[in-house]
Design a protein around this motif. Structure first.
Motif, PDB file in Angstrom:
ATOM      1  N   LEU B 223       0.861  -1.178   0.000  1.00  0.00           N
ATOM      2  CA  LEU B 223       0.000   0.000   0.000  1.00  0.00           C
ATOM      3  C   LEU B 223       0.902   1.233   0.000  1.00  0.00           C
ATOM      4  N   GLY B 224       0.889   1.961  -1.082  1.00  0.00           N
ATOM      5  CA  GLY B 224       1.776   3.116  -1.203  1.00  0.00           C
ATOM      6  C   GLY B 224       1.310   4.294  -0.362  1.00  0.00           C
ATOM      7  N   PRO B 225       2.200   5.265  -0.157  1.00  0.00           N
ATOM      8  CA  PRO B 225       1.906   6.397   0.734  1.00  0.00           C
ATOM      9  C   PRO B 225       0.751   7.296   0.284  1.00  0.00           C
ATOM     10  N   VAL B 226       0.490   7.384  -1.034  1.00  0.00           N
ATOM     11  CA  VAL B 226      -0.631   8.224  -1.469  1.00  0.00           C
ATOM     12  C   VAL B 226      -1.954   7.602  -1.033  1.00  0.00           C
ATOM     13  N   TRP B 227      -2.039   6.268  -1.218  1.00  0.00           N
ATOM     14  CA  TRP B 227      -3.257   5.563  -0.784  1.00  0.00           C
ATOM     15  C   TRP B 227      -3.362   5.571   0.738  1.00  0.00           C
ATOM     16  N   SER B 228      -2.209   5.413   1.422  1.00  0.00           N
ATOM     17  CA  SER B 228      -2.231   5.417   2.899  1.00  0.00           C
ATOM     18  C   SER B 228      -2.781   6.727   3.427  1.00  0.00           C
ATOM     19  N   LEU B 229      -2.361   7.820   2.805  1.00  0.00           N
ATOM     20  CA  LEU B 229      -2.844   9.129   3.249  1.00  0.00           C
ATOM     21  C   LEU B 229      -4.361   9.202   3.116  1.00  0.00           C
ATOM     22  N   TRP B 230      -4.870   8.780   1.937  1.00  0.00           N
ATOM     23  CA  TRP B 230      -6.324   8.824   1.745  1.00  0.00           C
ATOM     24  C   TRP B 230      -7.022   7.906   2.753  1.00  0.00           C
ATOM     25  N   LYS B 231      -6.413   6.733   2.989  1.00  0.00           N
ATOM     26  CA  LYS B 231      -6.983   5.781   3.949  1.00  0.00           C
ATOM     27  C   LYS B 231      -7.065   6.417   5.340  1.00  0.00           C
ATOM     28  N   ASN B 232      -5.989   7.091   5.740  1.00  0.00           N
ATOM     29  CA  ASN B 232      -5.977   7.747   7.061  1.00  0.00           C
ATOM     30  C   ASN B 232      -7.043   8.832   7.152  1.00  0.00           C
ATOM     31  N   ILE B 233      -7.186   9.580   6.088  1.00  0.00           N
ATOM     32  CA  ILE B 233      -8.190  10.656   6.090  1.00  0.00           C
ATOM     33  C   ILE B 233      -9.593  10.047   6.074  1.00  0.00           C
ATOM     34  N   ALA B 234      -9.783   9.021   5.227  1.00  0.00           N
ATOM     35  CA  ALA B 234     -11.118   8.416   5.067  1.00  0.00           C
ATOM     36  C   ALA B 234     -11.619   7.817   6.381  1.00  0.00           C
ATOM     37  N   ALA B 235     -10.693   7.363   7.223  1.00  0.00           N
ATOM     38  CA  ALA B 235     -11.087   6.746   8.496  1.00  0.00           C
ATOM     39  C   ALA B 235     -11.770   7.758   9.424  1.00  0.00           C
ATOM     40  N   LYS B 236     -11.605   9.040   9.134  1.00  0.00           N
ATOM     41  CA  LYS B 236     -12.142  10.071  10.032  1.00  0.00           C
ATOM     42  C   LYS B 236     -13.602  10.415   9.762  1.00  0.00           C
ATOM     43  N   ASP B 237     -14.076  10.142   8.544  1.00  0.00           N
ATOM     44  CA  ASP B 237     -15.462  10.503   8.229  1.00  0.00           C
ATOM     45  C   ASP B 237     -15.908   9.798   6.938  1.00  0.00           C
ATOM     46  N   PRO B 238     -17.157   9.287   6.918  1.00  0.00           N
ATOM     47  CA  PRO B 238     -17.631   8.579   5.716  1.00  0.00           C
ATOM     48  C   PRO B 238     -17.663   9.466   4.460  1.00  0.00           C
ATOM     49  N   SER B 239     -17.758  10.763   4.630  1.00  0.00           N
ATOM     50  CA  SER B 239     -17.842  11.627   3.451  1.00  0.00           C
ATOM     51  C   SER B 239     -16.495  11.773   2.736  1.00  0.00           C
ATOM     52  N   PHE B 240     -15.439  11.161   3.293  1.00  0.00           N
ATOM     53  CA  PHE B 240     -14.124  11.251   2.650  1.00  0.00           C
ATOM     54  C   PHE B 240     -13.836  10.065   1.730  1.00  0.00           C
ATOM     55  N   GLY B 241     -14.856   9.217   1.487  1.00  0.00           N
ATOM     56  CA  GLY B 241     -14.727   8.167   0.481  1.00  0.00           C
ATOM     57  C   GLY B 241     -14.190   6.855   1.001  1.00  0.00           C
ATOM     58  N   ARG B 242     -14.102   5.882   0.067  1.00  0.00           N
ATOM     59  CA  ARG B 242     -13.641   4.527   0.410  1.00  0.00           C
ATOM     60  C   ARG B 242     -12.501   4.124  -0.515  1.00  0.00           C
ATOM     61  N   PRO B 243     -11.277   4.458  -0.133  1.00  0.00           N
ATOM     62  CA  PRO B 243     -10.135   4.217  -1.023  1.00  0.00           C
ATOM     63  C   PRO B 243      -9.928   2.750  -1.400  1.00  0.00           C
ATOM     64  N   GLU B 244     -10.328   1.828  -0.478  1.00  0.00           N
ATOM     65  CA  GLU B 244     -10.053   0.404  -0.736  1.00  0.00           C
ATOM     66  C   GLU B 244     -10.782  -0.101  -1.983  1.00  0.00           C
ATOM     67  N   VAL B 245     -11.886   0.546  -2.350  1.00  0.00           N
ATOM     68  CA  VAL B 245     -12.614   0.160  -3.564  1.00  0.00           C
ATOM     69  C   VAL B 245     -11.673   0.238  -4.777  1.00  0.00           C
ATOM     70  N   PHE B 246     -10.727   1.147  -4.715  1.00  0.00           N
ATOM     71  CA  PHE B 246      -9.877   1.415  -5.874  1.00  0.00           C
ATOM     72  C   PHE B 246      -8.496   0.775  -5.785  1.00  0.00           C
ATOM     73  N   TYR B 247      -7.950   0.638  -4.556  1.00  0.00           N
ATOM     74  CA  TYR B 247      -6.558   0.161  -4.501  1.00  0.00           C
ATOM     75  C   TYR B 247      -6.404  -1.329  -4.245  1.00  0.00           C
ATOM     76  N   GLU B 248      -7.507  -1.989  -3.871  1.00  0.00           N
ATOM     77  CA  GLU B 248      -7.347  -3.355  -3.366  1.00  0.00           C
ATOM     78  C   GLU B 248      -7.114  -4.426  -4.426  1.00  0.00           C
TER      79      GLU B 248
END
Lengths: 95, 483
Positions: B223-248
């Protein structure tokens, strides 16, 4: 939508000189955002910082190399006339 | 000789001309048209002058055009069409031109059909497609970075953002801090609601790896750092999306490309025979990609206007190729594409354009091949539903915007520069509350002339059902010529 909307200059937002902008990544999206902040948002470029983890900018838009090591592009771009946002942006000079 | 060949190419780097001026100038002077769009049997042209659709395919495409996104949900292309659609010319052209796979989102295919409906009549020959003078970095990135730096913008390199502090209270979301690692050192920046934070969430080219002439590129599944950043942000609120749909699903989103630097002119004769065009003319050569129909790797290649790099010598040619199916065995090199060295990739390509024996050896000996493996290159096409991608400015966000290929913008298409730029414009106008409108997406799908032309293309340029009567009806009226 035509010139009436597109040629209109937005008024300078109140307090813009006290704002700072931080942009994460140096792909075309943040480069464009920095441009729009300056051109349309009247922000001073000095208040804008872009963070890029690599030592090369541009994100997916790459192209590097020389005759000795070989050239490399991971991909290319097929574009078209109606990239309405892109073409309002690419009116900057080449130099 | 050089002057004669290049005499009428406009000045390369004129400070008085904008990037747009340059783009239009070169594409007006040298409009793209495909030399041969599809080949098979080691160089033989395949007739792809029509989309090769049967009536029931047209019915399915019409159904897709009229469907609502929310009703299609996360359906894949494969689930939507009957299996024989994937045998048509249209799918072959579509798949190779946009890197679309059968398991990708049919909603995104619908968006492409509508957004680019005005391009459908030219699709078989790649007409009205614009290419920059040089590669995308020289033509776009360099002038943009220079413009920004001239205006005082700082770009801090070797700086990795790892997380944001976001205060969520009531309906408001405010970024209050940025965590970053700069040249190996951890840092923290405090932000207020008066500041603006823009994040590119997700990346198509994250964890790309390069190989060499004698080494295959290693597929990076971390899991690269760009996806990790989005993952960390997404964990804070549902309105920030679901990155795993795209990177998994790396095996559904990866492909491999390779760039070949030819130092010897022998390849030029082969390209000339194949395209009837002179690779040294400075004009389009292949005219966009040539797809090899019987390539097990699903390979396409292109020789753009040369030189493709500002510092490229006149007698050198730079070619780009890619394969949609990196896990398949080659037709000449009996290995998976992903396991091949640069040299082997080039041999497979040369085989498919009819080169063999001593000539193949000579060309390989003087060429440099750099393969690139990209684990997430089509992640933006993965099936998605509402909420998987955040809004550019999420509900309640005071100072945070998302940018790039993984945000929700109604009606526009990912895997385009335009999508990223549009996200930037929306973000800036909204966060600054500017009294200015973002240009609307070119509304060709509502234009009856484009719909008629596109429909004719679907029908292989044969007269449309009822065309005779409509023409008769419109004859000697102000609308004559509409059809």
């Amino acid at each position: 939508m035509g010139s009436y909307q597109l040629k209109y200059h937005a008024k300078k937002p109140e307090g813009i000189e006290n704002k700072k902008a931080y942009l994460v990544g140096s792909g075309i999206a943040t480069l464009a955002a920095a441009f729009f902040l300056i051109r349309d948002g009247h922000m001073d470029g000095k208040n804008i910082t872009i963070f890029e983890r690599k030592n090369v900018n541009g994100g997916a838009l790459d192209g590097a190399g020389n005759l000795e090591d070989g050239y490399i592009i991971r991909g290319g771009r097929e574009m078209e006339e109606h990239y309405e946002c892109t073409w309002t942006y690419l009116v900057i000079f080449q130099h | 000789m050089y002057m004669d060949l290049f005499g009428d190419i406009p000045t390369l780097e004129d400070p008085e001309r904008t990037v747009l001026d340059d783009m239009k100038e070169i594409n007006d002077w040298d409009p793209n048209v495909s030399a041969k769009r599809v080949i098979q049997n080691r160089g033989e042209e395949v007739d792809s002058s029509t989309l090769g659709l049967k009536d029931h395919h047209i019915k399915q495409l019409t159904k897709l055009f009229l469907a609502k996104e929310e009703d299609l949900g996360d359906l894949t292309v494969e689930q939507f069409f009957t299996p024989d659609y994937f045998e048509t010319n249209m799918w072959l052209l579509w798949r190779s031109m946009f890197a679309f796979q059968t398991w990708h989102s049919v909603v995104e295919m619908k968006r492409y059909m509508e957004r680019f409906i005005h391009l459908l009549p030219g699709m078989t020959e790649l007409r009205n497609i614009l290419f920059s003078r040089y590669n995308q970095y020289d033509s776009f990135v360099l002038p943009l970075v220079k413009w920004l730096e001239d205006h005082g913008v700082k770009i801090e390199n070797n700086t990795l953002v790892t997380d944001l502090d976001i205060e969520i209270s009531g309906k408001e979301k405010v970024v209050t801090g940025i965590h970053l690692v700069q040249n190996g050192e951890e840092k923290h920046i405090k932000t207020t609601r008066n500041d603006l934070v823009f994040v590119i969430n997700g990346s198509m080219t994250e964890n790309s790896t390069l190989g060499s002439m004698d080494k295959a590129p290693e597929l990076n599944r971390e899991l690269g750092p760009v996806w990790s950043l989005w993952k960390n942000i997404a964990a804070k609120d549902p309105s920030f999306g679901r990155p795993e749909v795209f990177y998994e699903n790396i095996d559904k989103t990866k492909w491999e490309s390779f760039t070949v630097t030819f130092k010897d002119s022998k390849i030029a004769d082969i390209i000339k025979d194949l395209t009837n065009r002179d690779p040294y003319s400075g004009r389009v050569v292949t005219g966009g990609i040539i797809t090899i129909k019987d390539s097990n790797w699903g390979m396409s290649f292109t020789l753009s206007r040369q030189p493709h790099f500002a510092n490229q010598p006149d007698d050198v040619l730079v070619l780009w190729a890619y394969g949609l199916f990196a896990d398949n065995e080659g037709d000449y090199i009996k290995k998976k594409m992903s396991e091949c060295t640069g040299e082997e990739l080039l041999r497979e390509l040369l085989y498919h354009i009819g080169v063999e024996g001593e000539l193949m050896e000579e060309i390989v000996d003087s060429a440099i091949v750099i393969p690139a493996m990209m684990p997430h290159i089509t992640s933006q096409f993965m099936p998605r539903v509402k909420g998987d991608r955040p809004e550019v400015v999420p509900e309640g966000s005071v100072n945070l915007a998302f940018l790039g290929q993984f945000v929700e913008i109604e009606g526009d298409c990912v895997f385009t520069v335009e999508y990223s730029v549009r996200s930037a414009m929306i973000a800036v106008y909204k966060l600054l509350n500017l009294d200015k409108q973002v240009p609307e997406i070119y509304p060709s799908k509502y234009d009856i002339r484009h719909i008629i032309n596109a429909t004719k293309t679907l029908y292989g340029n044969k007269p449309l059902p009822g065309e005779f009567f409509v023409k008769k009806l419109l004859k000697d009226t102000s609308l004559e010529g509409l059809l």
